[in-house]
Enzyme design. Structure first.
Site, PDB file in Angstrom:
ATOM      1  CB  SER A 191      -0.906   0.023   1.236  1.00  0.00           C
ATOM      2  OG  SER A 191      -1.701  -1.130   1.301  1.00  0.00           O
TER       3      SER A 191
HETATM    4  N1  SAH Z   1      -0.680  -4.919   4.093  1.00  0.00           N
HETATM    5  C1  SAH Z   1       0.050  -5.206   2.876  1.00  0.00           C
HETATM    6  C2  SAH Z   1      -0.746  -4.793   1.649  1.00  0.00           C
HETATM    7  C3  SAH Z   1      -1.034  -5.996   0.862  1.00  0.00           C
HETATM    8  S1  SAH Z   1      -2.189  -5.858  -0.469  1.00  0.00           S
HETATM    9  C4  SAH Z   1       1.433  -4.602   2.906  1.00  0.00           C
HETATM   10  O1  SAH Z   1       1.747  -3.862   3.853  1.00  0.00           O
HETATM   11  O2  SAH Z   1       2.219  -4.883   2.002  1.00  0.00           O
HETATM   12  C5  SAH Z   1      -3.505  -6.872   0.143  1.00  0.00           C
HETATM   13  C6  SAH Z   1      -3.168  -8.305   0.461  1.00  0.00           C
HETATM   14  O3  SAH Z   1      -4.396  -8.914   0.907  1.00  0.00           O
HETATM   15  C7  SAH Z   1      -2.682  -9.142  -0.709  1.00  0.00           C
HETATM   16  O4  SAH Z   1      -1.443  -9.722  -0.386  1.00  0.00           O
HETATM   17  C8  SAH Z   1      -3.764 -10.219  -0.881  1.00  0.00           C
HETATM   18  O5  SAH Z   1      -3.261 -11.488  -1.265  1.00  0.00           O
HETATM   19  C9  SAH Z   1      -4.370 -10.270   0.514  1.00  0.00           C
HETATM   20  N2  SAH Z   1      -5.742 -10.796   0.599  1.00  0.00           N
HETATM   21  C10 SAH Z   1      -6.797 -10.564  -0.229  1.00  0.00           C
HETATM   22  N3  SAH Z   1      -7.885 -11.236   0.187  1.00  0.00           N
HETATM   23  C11 SAH Z   1      -7.529 -11.903   1.326  1.00  0.00           C
HETATM   24  C12 SAH Z   1      -8.200 -12.798   2.212  1.00  0.00           C
HETATM   25  N4  SAH Z   1      -9.472 -13.169   2.031  1.00  0.00           N
HETATM   26  N5  SAH Z   1      -7.505 -13.297   3.263  1.00  0.00           N
HETATM   27  C13 SAH Z   1      -6.193 -12.969   3.472  1.00  0.00           C
HETATM   28  N6  SAH Z   1      -5.509 -12.148   2.650  1.00  0.00           N
HETATM   29  C14 SAH Z   1      -6.149 -11.616   1.593  1.00  0.00           C
END
Ligand code: SAH
Length: 215
Positions: A64
């Site tokens: 993000s």
């Molecule tokens: N917090 C992260 C941002 C990651 S983007 C950072 O600091 O880098 C969002 C993430 O949510 C992705 O890696 C995606 O695979 C995950 N995601 C999406 N749906 C999900 C679910 N149902 N359960 C767990 N993770 C999920």
């Protein structure tokens, strides 16, 4: 993994920008000044690690934008020793920020390759207050509930009910809700049965997906 003076200088400048953009929570800004974001990015993007932008982390996911991380973390109102659940570990950066603020972090990722990479990176950085889990975050993480804070870093069409149930009374759930654009929801658990909901600014997140994805 080296954190040079140059990186530190760029990071300080990013934090000053976040302050100018309206992030006022000093504990959040201190954590963002402390955690080397370039450790969480592919080498190809290292030069830009301290730009206020999201970047690809593989598997169609992104780390993000720093502003978004700061905005959401400020809404969570993290206190030392709080148990915080994160859904969507991704690169592990948001989890590291929460750990830097003294939280005990439980983070869940549905994409196995990202789960493994973030888990190994956080371990290599010596961060011991984050526990990583590979599973579908739609069900939360009941075995360690209740949480003082829950943060969802993918855009959900609706608020998953288990997440509300796993909040402690007084706990805060921060979740972007919507299909193509998401509005940030801040949901506070007032009692066993009552919740207070606030709808805040618009953001764009990668989608919240169902089930798990193996490598
Ligand atoms: N917090 C992260 C941002 C990651 S983007 C950072 O600091 O880098 C969002 C993430 O949510 C992705 O890696 C995606 O695979 C995950 N995601 C999406 N749906 C999900 C679910 N149902 N359960 C767990 N993770 C999920």
């Amino acid at each position: 993994m080296t954190d040079s003076y140059r990186h530190k200088g760029l990071r300080k400048r990013l934090v000053d920008d976040l302050r100018r953009r309206g992030i006022r929570d000093e504990a959040v800004l201190t954590a963002m000044n402390a955690v080397p974001r370039h450790f969480f990015l592919d080498k190809a993007f290292e030069e830009h690690a301290y730009d206020d932008k999201p970047f690809p982390i593989g598997h169609e996911q992104t780390i993000s934008q720093p502003y978004t991380v700061a905005y959401m973390t400020a809404l969570l109102d993290v206190k030392k020793g709080d148990r915080i659940l994160e859904i969507g570990t991704g690169s592990g950066y948001q989890a590291a920020i929460l750990a830097a603020m003294g939280a005990r972090v439980f983070t869940v990722e549905r994409q196995e390759a990202l789960y493994l990479q973030a888990r190994d990176l956080l371990k290599a950085m010596g961060i011991t207050s984050v526990r990583c889990f590979f599973r579908d975050g739609a069900k939360g993480l009941a075995e360690y509930a209740p949480y003082q804070g829950i943060i969802v870093t993918a855009g959900a069409p609706v608020v998953p009910e288990p997440l509300k149930e796993q909040l402690a009374v007084g706990g805060i759930l921060v979740i972007p809700v919507g299909e193509s654009v998401q509005y940030m929801y801040k949901i506070v658990r007032l009692s066993a049965t009552e919740y207070q909901e606030e709808i805040l600014d618009a953001f764009m997140f990668v989608p919240f997906l169902e089930g798990v994805q193996r490598k």
